[in-house]
Design an enzyme around this catalytic site. Structure first.
Site, PDB file in Angstrom:
ATOM      1  N   TRP A 104       0.821  -1.207   0.000  1.00 11.34           N
ATOM      2  CA  TRP A 104       0.000   0.000   0.000  1.00 11.34           C
ATOM      3  C   TRP A 104       0.854   1.256   0.000  1.00 11.34           C
ATOM      4  O   TRP A 104       0.548   2.219  -0.717  1.00 11.34           O
ATOM      5  CB  TRP A 104      -0.980  -0.024   1.170  1.00 11.34           C
ATOM      6  N   ASP A 178      -1.532   6.739   6.240  1.00 13.97           N
ATOM      7  CA  ASP A 178      -2.678   5.949   5.804  1.00 13.97           C
ATOM      8  C   ASP A 178      -2.973   4.990   6.947  1.00 13.97           C
ATOM      9  O   ASP A 178      -2.234   4.036   7.175  1.00 13.97           O
ATOM     10  CB  ASP A 178      -2.333   5.199   4.516  1.00 13.97           C
ATOM     11  N   LYS A 202     -12.884  -1.381   7.095  1.00 10.28           N
ATOM     12  CA  LYS A 202     -12.175  -2.386   7.883  1.00 10.28           C
ATOM     13  C   LYS A 202     -12.602  -2.341   9.349  1.00 10.28           C
ATOM     14  O   LYS A 202     -13.008  -3.347   9.909  1.00 10.28           O
ATOM     15  CB  LYS A 202     -10.667  -2.187   7.741  1.00 10.28           C
TER      16      LYS A 202
END
Length: 380
Positions: A104, A178, A202
């Site tokens: 990511w 992030d 999530k």
């Protein structure tokens, strides 16, 4: 029908109490005669929902007053572009520093390179993304508009349990994180963060909602090419209502925030309570993996993720079995499914298995997984 234990990395399992409340209010929210997804985002009813959600999020994460909380669309992947469009222009060089510790953060750097000079100041690819680089070794730029990292990598399973102090490293750039896959699983040290962003799917609610928590002095630097709807200053000035926001996702997020506020663990409450629970869940599964001769997790124990735990079954040669179609992996997944343990297949780029232990995963789910893993190993 009993609900399975869902170990998906996202969209992920949600608190059953939240789902039950949403179901009860589906057709009629608080006597209005309509469900939340039918409401105007500019109605007084929805304004109350959004205001309460922001208030509760600020309480849970102790967000200081000089930070704005924004509800947006796009997901973290889109904000890999939206963040540089908002912050790269803080300095004329448009230099951005990236710490690459997995898939990511790698994607974040690649996308940002479209809007300025994205410099990789640390990269753990040579370890297979199983370690984290010592901040003292980062080659920080003196003119960086910001420094970016992914504080929890869902695929490779590494987590920054402590965020770096950039000022102590000699940098005056804001830290951008992030925090999609660990948001609300632990506190955030806002004295070290300039901007945090993350998808909600999530630990918070359904896909479609993105959270941005941004320090006020970082607003107002958007590049001319930045769409107005993603200009953080414009979004802040409009109270996240510049366009129609993801209203139902905000409502569900608000229910999740209320669920979190009610959590207790000993004398702890809220995020502190859920963090203690998450530590215990992760420790239980890692102990089962490390104490086994069949299962492997190669992440450095100092930076193992509490949220996303990748692991592999060993082949006859002792090496990790990555191919999900391998008979041993396939048998493991079939047996897990039969036990009500679902979504354990690892990410396609890494293979093997992965168990995501987000806030809504109870300890009972982890115990059920550990029991199954031991039974599978005994059966050979």
């Amino acid at each position: 029908m009993a609900r399975p234990y869902n170990f998906s990395a996202g969209p992920a399992t949600m608190p059953e109490a939240v789902l039950q409340q949403a179901a009860a209010e589906m057709l009629d929210w608080h006597g209005t005669g309509m469900g939340v997804m039918e409401m105007s985002h500019r109605s007084t009813s929805f304004a109350a929902i959004a205001e309460q959600a922001e208030h509760d999020l600020r309480t849970l994460l102790a967000i200081p007053e000089h930070f704005k909380v924004l509800f947006s669309q796009g997901g973290a992947l889109a904000h890999n572009a939206i963040v540089p469009m908002n912050l790269a222009g803080r300095r004329p060089e448009r230099t951005m520093d990236f710490v690459v510790t997995g898939s990511w953060s790698q994607k974040s750097a690649q996308e940002a390179a479209r809007y300025g000079a994205a410099r990789i100041v640390a990269n753990t690819a040579d370890t297979g993304f199983t370690t984290l680089p010592d901040p003292a070794s980062w080659r920080l730029s003196p003119d960086a508009s910001y420094v970016h990292l992914c504080s929890n990598e869902t695929i490779h399973g590494v987590e920054f349990h402590t965020l770096p102090d950039l000022a102590a490293l000699g940098s005056d750039a804001p830290l951008v994180i992030d925090f999609s896959s660990h948001v609300l699983s632990r506190p955030v040290d806002w004295s070290r963060v300039g901007l945090a962003y993350g998808g909600a799917q999530k630990n918070i609610g359904p896909a479609g909602l993105t959270l941005i928590v941004v320090r006020e002095d970082l607003l107002g630097h958007a590049l001319p090419i930045c769409p107005s709807v993603f200009d953080y200053r414009a979004l802040a000035e409009a109270g996240s209502m510049l366009n129609t926001p993801p209203t139902y996702a905000i409502y569900i997020a608000g229910l999740t925030f209320q669920w979190l506020l009610a959590q207790r663990e000993g004398n702890l409450s809220g995020v502190a309570a859920i963090e203690a629970r998450n530590v215990a869940k992760a420790q239980r599964l890692y102990e089962a993996i490390d104490g086994s001769s069949l299962y492997i997790n190669r992440v450095d124990p100092a930076c193992r993720s509490r949220m996303n735990i990748p692991f592999f079954l060993r082949g006859d040669d002792g090496q990790p079995l990555r191919d999900p179609a391998h008979p041993r992996n396939a048998a493991f997944l079939r047996g897990a499914q039969a036990r009500g343990l679902v979504q354990l297949k690892g990410h396609k780029s890494l293979g093997g298995m992965r168990a995501s232990l987000y806030n809504a995963m109870p300890m009972a789910g982890v115990e059920a997984l550990v029991d199954y893993m031991r039974d599978f190993e005994r059966q050979g």
